[in-house]
Design an enzyme around this catalytic site. Structure first.
Site, short mmCIF file in Angstrom:
data_model
loop_
_atom_site.label_atom_id
_atom_site.label_comp_id
_atom_site.label_asym_id
_atom_site.label_seq_id
_atom_site.Cartn_x
_atom_site.Cartn_y
_atom_site.Cartn_z
N TYR A 115 14.40 -9.99 54.32
CA TYR A 115 14.26 -9.89 55.80
C TYR A 115 12.97 -10.60 55.96
CZ TYR A 115 11.35 -5.96 54.78
OH TYR A 115 10.42 -5.25 54.33
N TYR A 152 14.67 -2.80 60.18
CA TYR A 152 14.43 -1.40 59.83
C TYR A 152 14.75 -0.72 61.20
CZ TYR A 152 12.15 -2.13 55.62
OH TYR A 152 11.95 -2.39 54.16
N HIS A 210 14.63 -5.03 49.11
CA HIS A 210 13.84 -4.21 48.27
C HIS A 210 14.02 -2.79 48.97
CE1 HIS A 210 11.09 -5.15 51.59
NE2 HIS A 210 10.92 -4.13 51.61
N ARG A 227 10.77 -11.30 52.94
CA ARG A 227 10.54 -10.47 51.83
C ARG A 227 11.64 -10.55 50.98
NH1 ARG A 227 7.95 -5.54 51.00
NH2 ARG A 227 7.65 -6.64 49.12
N HIS A 284 12.07 1.13 49.57
CA HIS A 284 11.10 1.71 49.51
C HIS A 284 11.05 3.01 48.91
CE1 HIS A 284 8.56 -1.27 51.90
NE2 HIS A 284 9.75 -1.69 52.38
#
Ligand code: BEZ
Ligand code: FE
Length: 621
Positions: free
Chosen positions: A535, A501, A559, A556, A561
């Site tokens: 990630y 991120y 995806h 994870r 969010h």
């Protein structure tokens, strides 16, 4: 997954108050016309049977000596008996089974204690001081008639020890290797009923509801006894009864907490269930305390004389299933403790300790806080006891939590991460947000949301030229009737193609791969971005150590969010997972829900087309 084999032993069960009046019909149903009545307290049964009762035998002996059985066989032959009716406790039922083994006659059992033998295909007999057991489906009584009224006159002392005898069946079933979901459910229910009923019976022996509760528990515990092989506890009690003549139910009552304490480390899950059924943090201590409170015997010395080492040797002479491997050297101290009537060693009175802590909580200004803290205290105490926590383990836990706190900052939420990897965040999320199946399911927020992302119009590119597989996302927001929700604020955030991120990349200029969009009058919005990647969650701190120490990976599933807010609607925080992506089955924070796995079709360019259904906010209407 647990594999199991379950045999339901066929028997007809009649339960109620006053059911003895149906005895004659039930005997005739078995084709009986010449009944031998077994048991010392069978006058009412004889009355109901009338002329069908052609013979009676009252001097039933404990542990079913074969000499007694031989004598009763004479009666069977002499009177041309074609049906056996046993009325009484385990000894009467067992005598009936011993006769069935020799004659094949139908047997109807009317239990008046909680021994449970009527629900089993097992026969225990003693010959020359040794108890032997055999198991054969043909030995199980064909019909069992439970009449709660017959148990009302059972003296309190007998009721209590008989109840402990039944609980012992349930306890050993719960940690039996042959246990299955049905046996587990019967066992927990039986223990719950006895824990509730025995104190009531001790106070008011004629309380019909409490008696019904206990007799139901006896039936269920009997099914447990008949369904799985028993362990050390039953073996020890057989030895003490069969070889040394100690009284059956009393011996069960004294021995049970000590065997439970011995087995506790090897059967923590069973102990947790038993403790919960007893409403106490420590199962072995709770069983001991309940017996003591109800005035039942707690010491073998009070029951008879025997050689502890001989009993230990006999009880370990042949192998049998037991959660903890057992030798004569293990049994000796256990027997010594039971002989003296000590509280099980290593089981300090933690019930009182937890009670003391919980008592300090009231009166609290906030009742909910007191309730939650009280329950947490009891569960923590139970955790410590069930797992026999050592001081080093406790220190390691405190050290872990200390380090978790030390690394935590507003942007590094290690405690949230801990809650995430333990599945607690998802559990709270499910309880809070998934009560309406008609809305799009929610998913955890995660630590990478940043308040107030840049507002952009539909059609914007959130990737700002970052490398990755191009993705066009078309999103629609509708209400529960499928009507568009206009002007919904939709925050989107995601990782780059390497799984980071923007907030994790300090060299990056400004926010990327995150934005705020608004739905149009048709509830629609769209944007360009790149396909998210799998990630690892931040694993360079205590949570990462925990994952490694427990053999787990930190990844994870890929995806996107979403946080969707609109006036008058409940805010939806969720994620959309890329169908076919890695780790969908083992997401490190347990965030994946089937309805959130979505196709992102295409090859060099991918697309996403998804409609979110949001619910009205009932708290504002
Ligand atoms: C996330 O999806 O951003 C996330 C959620 C929970 C823990 C770590 C990351
Ligand atoms: Fe994420």
């Amino acid at each position: 997954m647990k594999s199991f084999e379950h045999t339901t032993h066929a028997s007809r069960v009649i339960f109620g108050a006053g059911t003895l009046s149906r005895l004659r019909d039930e005997v005739e149903r078995l084709g009986g016309s010449r009944v031998l009545l077994l048991g010392g307290r069978a006058d009412r049964a004889a009355e109901v049977l009338g002329a069908l009762a052609v013979a009676r035998f009252a001097e039933v002996a404990m542990h079913t000596p074969v000499e007694v059985t031989e004598r009763v066989l004479e009666l069977v032959r002499e009177h041309g008996v074609d049906c056996l009716v046993s009325v009484g406790g385990g000894s009467s039922t067992n005598l009936g089974k011993a006769l069935v083994a020799r004659t094949g006659l139908p047997h109807l059992a009317v239990p008046t204690t909680y021994a449970g033998s009527e629900m089993t295909p097992v026969l225990g007999e003693t010959a020359e001081g040794a108890k032997t057991t055999r198991r054969d489906p043909a030995l199980q009584p064909r019909t069992v008639l439970y009449d709660v009224e017959l148990t009302v006159g059972l003296p309190v002392g007998v009721s209590v020890v008989s109840g402990f005898n039944a609980m012992a069946h349930a306890v050993e079933a719960l940690y039996s290797p042959q246990a299955d979901p049905a046996v587990d459910a019967y066992a927990v229910d039986a223990i719950t009923r006895f824990a509730r009923a025995l104190p009531l019976i001790a106070e008011r022996p004629d309380d019909l509801d409490a008696r019904a509760d206990a007799l139901t528990g006896a039936w269920l515990a009997g099914i447990c006894l008949g369904s799985v092989e028993m362990g050390l506890h039953h073996k020890l009690c057989h030895v003490l009864g069969g070889s040394f003549g100690l009284p059956h139910a009393e011996t069960h009552t004294v021995v049970l907490p000590h065997v439970m304490a011995f087995n506790a480390v090897a059967a923590p899950e069973a102990m947790r269930k038993i403790a919960a059924a007893l409403g106490a943090p420590d199962a072995p201590a709770a069983v001991f305390d309940l017996a003591a409170r109800l005035g039942a015997p707690t010491s073998l010395a009070a029951l008879g004389d025997f050689s502890l080492s001989e009993a230990a040797a006999l009880a370990t002479a042949k192998p049998y299933p037991n959660p903890r491997p057992v030798t004569a050297d293990d049994v000796l101290p256990l027997l010594g403790e039971a002989w003296r009537g000590d509280r099980p060693a290593g089981r300090p009175d933690l019930r009182r300790l937890a009670d003391q802590v919980v008592a300090t909580l009231g009166p609290a200004p906030n009742a909910r806080v007191a309730e939650l803290v009280g329950d947490l205290v009891r569960r923590l105490h139970g955790f410590v006891v069930d797992n026999d926590l050592t001081e080093d383990e406790w220190k390691a836990g405190i050290d872990f939590l200390t380090r978790t706190g030390q690394i935590t900052t507003p942007v590094r939420q290690e405690f949230v991460l801990l809650s995430d990897v333990l599945g607690v965040s998802s559990a709270v999320d499910v309880l809070t947000n998934s009560r309406s199946p008609e809305t799009t399911p929610s998913a955890v927020l995660g630590p990478f949301y940043v308040e107030g992302p840049p507002s952009v119009p539909s059609g914007s590119d959130l990737a700002a030229g970052l490398p990755g597989v191009p993705l066009r996302a078309d999103v629609r927001i509708v209400d529960l009737d499928g009507q568009p929700v206009a002007d919904a604020v939709v925050d989107v955030w995601q990782s780059n193609q390497d799984g980071f991120y923007d907030v994790q990349l300090p060299d990056l200029e400004g926010p990327v791969l995150r934005a705020r969009l608004r739905s149009d009058d048709d509830g629609r919005l769209w944007f360009h971005t790149i396909l998210p990647s799998a990630y690892p969650i931040p694993d360079d701190g205590p949570v990462g150590q925990l994952l490694r120490a427990t053999g787990r990976h930190p990844y994870r599933a890929p995806h996107l969010h979403f946080m969707i807010s609109a006036p008058g609607y409940r805010r939806l925080i969720t994620q959309l997972f890329v169908a076919g992506g890695d780790y969908l089955d083992s997401d490190a924070v347990f965030g994946v829900k089937d309805e959130l796995i979505v196709d992102f079709p295409g090859d060099s360019h991918r697309t996403l087309d998804f409609t979110f259904r949001i619910a009205p906010d009932r708290t504002t209407s």
